[in-house]
Write a protein that holds these residues in place. Structure first.
Motif, PDB file in Angstrom:
ATOM      1  N   ASP A 190       0.832  -1.206   0.000  1.00  0.00           N
ATOM      2  CA  ASP A 190       0.000   0.000   0.000  1.00  0.00           C
ATOM      3  C   ASP A 190       0.866   1.256   0.000  1.00  0.00           C
ATOM      4  N   ASN A 191       1.878   1.272   0.854  1.00  0.00           N
ATOM      5  CA  ASN A 191       2.762   2.434   0.914  1.00  0.00           C
ATOM      6  C   ASN A 191       3.528   2.625  -0.391  1.00  0.00           C
ATOM      7  N   TYR A 206       1.105   4.098  -2.904  1.00  0.00           N
ATOM      8  CA  TYR A 206       0.850   5.497  -2.545  1.00  0.00           C
ATOM      9  C   TYR A 206       2.037   6.379  -2.948  1.00  0.00           C
ATOM     10  N   LEU A 257      -8.217   7.133  -0.480  1.00  0.00           N
ATOM     11  CA  LEU A 257      -7.711   8.468  -0.792  1.00  0.00           C
ATOM     12  C   LEU A 257      -8.825   9.427  -1.215  1.00  0.00           C
ATOM     13  N   VAL A 267      -6.784   1.411  -2.088  1.00  0.00           N
ATOM     14  CA  VAL A 267      -5.972   2.617  -1.882  1.00  0.00           C
ATOM     15  C   VAL A 267      -6.667   3.830  -2.486  1.00  0.00           C
TER      16      VAL A 267
END
Length: 343
Positions: free
Chosen positions: A26-27, A30, A80, A76
């Motif tokens: 996920d990071n 992102y 957001l 994600v």
């Protein structure tokens, strides 16, 4: 072989399957979004592409099948921008299209039109006309991000100009940010073929590389704990006293993170639909027999199985991931559960 129950508690089953466990992927995703999307004055990402020499850029998300590529991208983006992203739901600024197995570029353009709420009814539409219509629909609908799923399906025919199709969306689609999702076949097409060098420069490479065994075991341990807690199930002694338990999941799924998460969620559904108050090793054995033997012929949840290695894990040590279950609404309340009968 135990029977996998599928006829009861559909709402609960659906809720469990939609739970999402965050991971280091996920990071990484992102971080890449930060290179291709604009930010507001507070630093928050906006669903609006950056422009590089009057062209936008995108991201290629690739991994083997069933690894969780689509779910990762959807979750994600939804976190957001607060918009549901799937085939059934039209988002205001994000168009999502899943390309069918026999997809052509013309059918892909028609899918893009459909994602904006416009159904193309002319079967004789030429590919050029379909391109013009799709670009028009994207601009008219105000779409800023296009997510194309299963893009490797376009590579079945060598006659389809896939390179040009993808570049057109980045150039002529009103400058949308393009996110393409596919298998290793798509990645090889974009980054390993010299003739696609220009396309490769416009799509950031995001390959979902496997986690280390230790990292995966930690994520598995956390997922079992969080999922069971959310479903209000205790962990039976067959799990808590089994030093091999998390390794069984990892080995059974051959290190595939996406499959591990699905196995955990489906086993919890198995327990709930039996009216159990606890999650048992037998639930995993039953699910594996019916849904995973095609992938791995050795069921790791049988009593005589022993993994090649044991990886220690501690949920309490994963403080940085303590909030990694997505903030969905509370699970629906289930009717009183009957105690599982002895086998």
């Amino acid at each position: 072989m135990a029977e996998l129950h599928t006829s009861k508690a559909p709402v609960t089953a659906d809720w469990i399957l939609q739970r999402y466990m965050m991971s280091p992927w996920d990071n990484s995703f992102y971080e890449r979004l930060g290179f291709v999307l604009k930010r507001d004055e507070t630093g928050k990402l906006l669903p609006e592409p950056k422009r590089f020499q009057n062209e936008s850029m995108g991201i290629a998300v690739t991994a083997p099948g069933r690894e969780g590529k689509t779910f990762l991208v959807q979750q994600v983006l939804e976190r957001l921008f607060g918009e549901a992203i799937d085939v059934e739901t039209s988002s205001r600024q994000i168009a999502y299209c899943r390309l069918r197995t026999d997809a052509t570029i013309k059918s892909a353009y028609m899918d893009i039109c459909r994602s904006t709420g416009f159904e193309v009814k002319n079967p004789k539409l030429t590919r050029a006309a379909a391109n013009d219509l799709a670009m028009h629909r994207l601009k008219l609908a105000g779409v800023k991000i296009v997510v194309l799923d299963e893009v490797h399906n376009l590579l079945r025919s060598k006659s389809e100009p896939v390179n040009l199709f993808l570049k057109t969306l980045l150039q002529d689609g009103g400058g949308v940010c393009l996110i393409v999702i596919g298998t290793e076949k798509l990645r090889n097409f974009i980054y390993d073929m010299p003739e696609n060098e220009e396309l490769a420069g416009r799509l950031l490479d995001f390959r979902l590389d496997p986690f280390s065994r230790k990292q995966a075991i930690d994520l598995i341990a956390l997922a079992v704990s969080k999922y069971a807690e959310s479903a209000k199930l205790k962990l039976a002694r067959s799990i808590t006293r089994d030093v091999y338990f998390h390794d069984r999941i990892y080995d059974g799924c051959r290190g595939s993170y996406g499959r591990c998460m699905r196995l955990i969620a489906t086993s919890i559904i198995q327990a709930l639909e039996q009216g159990a108050s606890s999650l048992d090793l037998a639930d995993f054995e039953a699910v594996f027999d019916l849904q995973f033997l095609h992938f791995n012929s050795e069921n790791p949840f049988r009593a005589d199985y022993q993994p090649s290695s044991v990886t220690s894990s501690s949920v309490s040590d994963l403080t940085q991931l303590s909030g990694d279950m997505d903030d969905g609404s509370s699970p629906p309340k289930t009717r009183g559960r009957k105690r599982r009968g002895k086998k």
